[in-house]
Design an enzyme around this catalytic site. Sequence first.
Site, PDB file in Angstrom:
ATOM      1  N   LYS A 167       0.839  -1.206   0.000  1.00 25.22           N
ATOM      2  CA  LYS A 167       0.000   0.000   0.000  1.00 25.22           C
ATOM      3  C   LYS A 167       0.875   1.258   0.000  1.00 25.22           C
ATOM      4  O   LYS A 167       0.633   2.206  -0.771  1.00 25.22           O
ATOM      5  CB  LYS A 167      -0.899  -0.020   1.247  1.00 25.22           C
ATOM      6  CG  LYS A 167      -2.090   0.894   1.152  1.00 25.22           C
ATOM      7  CD  LYS A 167      -2.967   0.772   2.384  1.00 25.22           C
ATOM      8  CE  LYS A 167      -3.899  -0.409   2.312  1.00 25.22           C
ATOM      9  NZ  LYS A 167      -4.666  -0.591   3.566  1.00 25.22           N
ATOM     10  N   THR A 193     -11.062  -0.404  12.485  1.00 23.15           N
ATOM     11  CA  THR A 193     -11.543  -1.073  13.701  1.00 23.15           C
ATOM     12  C   THR A 193     -12.601  -2.075  13.257  1.00 23.15           C
ATOM     13  O   THR A 193     -13.789  -1.878  13.483  1.00 23.15           O
ATOM     14  CB  THR A 193     -12.146  -0.075  14.712  1.00 23.15           C
ATOM     15  OG1 THR A 193     -13.109   0.750  14.014  1.00 23.15           O
ATOM     16  CG2 THR A 193     -11.096   0.807  15.329  1.00 23.15           C
ATOM     17  N   CYS A 232     -18.480   0.084   7.450  1.00 22.31           N
ATOM     18  CA  CYS A 232     -18.830   0.943   8.587  1.00 22.31           C
ATOM     19  C   CYS A 232     -20.171   0.601   9.228  1.00 22.31           C
ATOM     20  O   CYS A 232     -20.202   0.120  10.364  1.00 22.31           O
ATOM     21  CB  CYS A 232     -18.825   2.404   8.136  1.00 22.31           C
ATOM     22  SG  CYS A 232     -17.226   2.890   7.453  1.00 22.31           S
TER      23      CYS A 232
HETATM   24  C1  UGA Z   1     -21.077   5.670   6.143  1.00 22.14           C
HETATM   25  C2  UGA Z   1     -21.653   7.011   6.618  1.00 22.14           C
HETATM   26  O1  UGA Z   1     -22.633   7.451   5.682  1.00 22.14           O
HETATM   27  C3  UGA Z   1     -20.550   8.052   6.738  1.00 22.14           C
HETATM   28  O2  UGA Z   1     -21.071   9.267   7.233  1.00 22.14           O
HETATM   29  C4  UGA Z   1     -19.474   7.527   7.699  1.00 22.14           C
HETATM   30  O3  UGA Z   1     -18.403   8.422   7.820  1.00 22.14           O
HETATM   31  C5  UGA Z   1     -18.960   6.211   7.168  1.00 22.14           C
HETATM   32  O4  UGA Z   1     -20.033   5.267   7.047  1.00 22.14           O
HETATM   33  C6  UGA Z   1     -17.928   5.703   8.120  1.00 22.14           C
HETATM   34  O5  UGA Z   1     -18.292   5.360   9.246  1.00 22.14           O
HETATM   35  O6  UGA Z   1     -16.744   5.745   7.803  1.00 22.14           O
HETATM   36  P1  UGA Z   1     -20.311   4.705   3.776  1.00 22.14           P
HETATM   37  O7  UGA Z   1     -20.085   3.403   4.500  1.00 22.14           O
HETATM   38  O8  UGA Z   1     -19.271   5.192   2.841  1.00 22.14           O
HETATM   39  O9  UGA Z   1     -20.549   5.879   4.836  1.00 22.14           O
HETATM   40  O10 UGA Z   1     -21.639   4.520   2.930  1.00 22.14           O
HETATM   41  P2  UGA Z   1     -23.126   5.085   2.960  1.00 22.14           P
HETATM   42  O11 UGA Z   1     -23.287   6.057   1.877  1.00 22.14           O
HETATM   43  O12 UGA Z   1     -23.552   5.470   4.311  1.00 22.14           O
HETATM   44  O13 UGA Z   1     -23.911   3.764   2.544  1.00 22.14           O
HETATM   45  C7  UGA Z   1     -23.902   2.627   3.398  1.00 22.14           C
HETATM   46  C8  UGA Z   1     -24.768   1.522   2.831  1.00 22.14           C
HETATM   47  O14 UGA Z   1     -26.143   1.876   2.925  1.00 22.14           O
HETATM   48  C9  UGA Z   1     -24.521   1.183   1.368  1.00 22.14           C
HETATM   49  O15 UGA Z   1     -24.506  -0.215   1.211  1.00 22.14           O
HETATM   50  C10 UGA Z   1     -25.703   1.804   0.677  1.00 22.14           C
HETATM   51  O16 UGA Z   1     -26.024   1.139  -0.526  1.00 22.14           O
HETATM   52  C11 UGA Z   1     -26.790   1.623   1.708  1.00 22.14           C
HETATM   53  N1  UGA Z   1     -27.927   2.564   1.572  1.00 22.14           N
HETATM   54  C12 UGA Z   1     -27.719   3.898   1.653  1.00 22.14           C
HETATM   55  C13 UGA Z   1     -29.204   2.061   1.384  1.00 22.14           C
HETATM   56  O17 UGA Z   1     -29.412   0.832   1.311  1.00 22.14           O
HETATM   57  N2  UGA Z   1     -30.245   2.937   1.264  1.00 22.14           N
HETATM   58  C14 UGA Z   1     -30.067   4.279   1.351  1.00 22.14           C
HETATM   59  O18 UGA Z   1     -31.069   5.005   1.236  1.00 22.14           O
HETATM   60  C15 UGA Z   1     -28.767   4.772   1.541  1.00 22.14           C
END
Ligand code: UGA
Length: 436
Positions: free
Chosen positions: A35, A85, A262
Site C-alpha cells: 500500500k 476497527t 462501517c
Molecule cells: C457511512 C456514513 O454514511 C458516513 O457518514 C461515515 O463516515 C462512514 O459510514 C464511516 O463510518 O466511515 P459509507 O459506508 O461510505 O458511509 O456509505 P453510505 O453512503 O452510508 O452507505 C452505506 C450503505 O447503505 C450502502 O450499502 C448503501 O447502498 C446503503 N444505503 C444507503 C441504502 O441501502 N439505502 C439508502 O437510502 C442509503
Amino acid sequence: MRLSVIGCGYLGAVHAAAMASIGHDVVGIDVDTDKVASLAAGRAPFYEPGLQPILEAGLESGRLSFSTDPAQVKGATVHFIGVGTPQRKDGHAADLTYVNAAVDALIPYLAPGDIVAGKSTVPVGTAADLAKRIAPTGATLVWNPEFLREGYAVKDTIEPDRIVIGIEAGSDGERAADLLREVYHTAVATDTPYIVTDLATAELVKVAANAFLATKISFINAMAEIAEVVGADVTDLADAIGHDERIGRKFLGAGVGFGGGCLPKDIRAFSARAEELGRGDSVAFLREVDAINLRRRDRVVDVLAEALGGAVYQKRIAVLGAAFKPLSDDIRDSPALDVAVRLHGFGARVRVTDPQAIDNARRAQPQLEYVADRADAIRDADAVVVVTEWDEYRREMTPAELAELTDGRIIIDGRNCLDAAAWRAAGWTYIGMGRP
Ligand code: UGA
C-alpha cells in the site's frame, strides 16, 4: 503545519492527501508495504473519485510522503490515527488491535506538546484509555471523528458538514482544539460548525450518526416488507414521507440493504459496548435494524427463485454489482456480493460484474465467476439482478440492449433504481423491492 497520518486505508490515505492539498506537510504511515509503495508511486490503492489527482499533486509538491517507518512522524505537530476497527472474529465488538498498535508505534516518537487526534471509529471509552497511555510523553489526545462517505471521501474531508473535537477536561485540550482549527483552516473559513466537546461525546457522535443512518435504512426496508404483503409501493411511500422536512427523503432508499466497512460493524460494536456498559436495552433496537437489513438479502434470492419457477438451481443469473455501493470498489460486507454468494450456494450459475470491484470481489469470493463487461454477464442469462446502483446500470442500461443479449426476460431491481414502467413496457418481468 506538519502532520502525520497513521493508517493509509480508505480513511487515512484520503485524509493525508486532502490535508496536503490544503497546504500541510503530511507523512502517511502504514504497515502494509504494498500500500505504501503504491501511494508513494502516486497510485491510489483503491478506487475513490478525486483521490488520484490530489495524491499526484501532493507528491509532486513535496508536501506529501508515505512510509512504513513510524520514525518519520517525528516533527509533526498533529498525528492522526486513521486505522481500521473491524468487527472481531469472535463476536460483535470492535477489534482494537490496529488502534493499539498505532498508538504503540507512535509513543516513542511523541514530543511534549504534540497532539494525537484519533479518527478511527472506536467503542466509547477507548479515547480516555489512550489518553492515559500517551500522557507520559507530554502529548495530548483529542478525538476527532470522521464522517466521510466512500465515493465522496475527498469532498467530505475538505468540506465536512461539521467538525467534532473531543478533548479531555484538565488537559491542554483547548490549545489542541485551537490548533486543529488551523489544520482545518479551509473548512473553518467557511463557517463549518466546529463542535468542541468531551472525549466520550465525540466518540459517541460517530457511532450515533451511523446507528441513525442504519436505522433509517432498515426502517424503510421494514416498510418494504409490509408493502410486499399488501401490494403497496415503498418508493412512493418514501417520496411521500420524505417531503416532511422532519423526516427527509435521504437514506430512505429501500432495497437490498446497507453494507460496507462501517454501518454493519458499527451498529454491532455499539450494541456490544452498550452491553458492557449495562445498557444493552437502550440500543436493543439495533439488533432488529441488523436483522431487517440481513433479511433483505434473503428476500432478493426468494423473489428471484419465485420468478424462475421455484428455484435458482442451474439457472444462469447475471449479477450486476459487487461493490457495497456505487463509486466504490469496497466489497466489505457488501449486500451485492452476498446475494451472488447465496445464489451460487443454491446452485445457480452466477456471473458477476462490477465497474470497479471485481478484483476485490474475486479475492474475497474466488468461487464465483466474474466478467468485466456487463454484456458478458447478461448474455444468455435466465435472469438479471441489479444489486449495486451504478449509473452504468441505472441510467445507461436499456431493455433493448439486454434483449439482444438474452431471451431471459426477468429483471430484479435490488436497489429500486430502474424505471419499472419502461422495463415492463418492453416485455420484461420487472420486480423491485417493496414495490407491486
Ligand atoms: C457511512 C456514513 O454514511 C458516513 O457518514 C461515515 O463516515 C462512514 O459510514 C464511516 O463510518 O466511515 P459509507 O459506508 O461510505 O458511509 O456509505 P453510505 O453512503 O452510508 O452507505 C452505506 C450503505 O447503505 C450502502 O450499502 C448503501 O447502498 C446503503 N444505503 C444507503 C441504502 O441501502 N439505502 C439508502 O437510502 C442509503
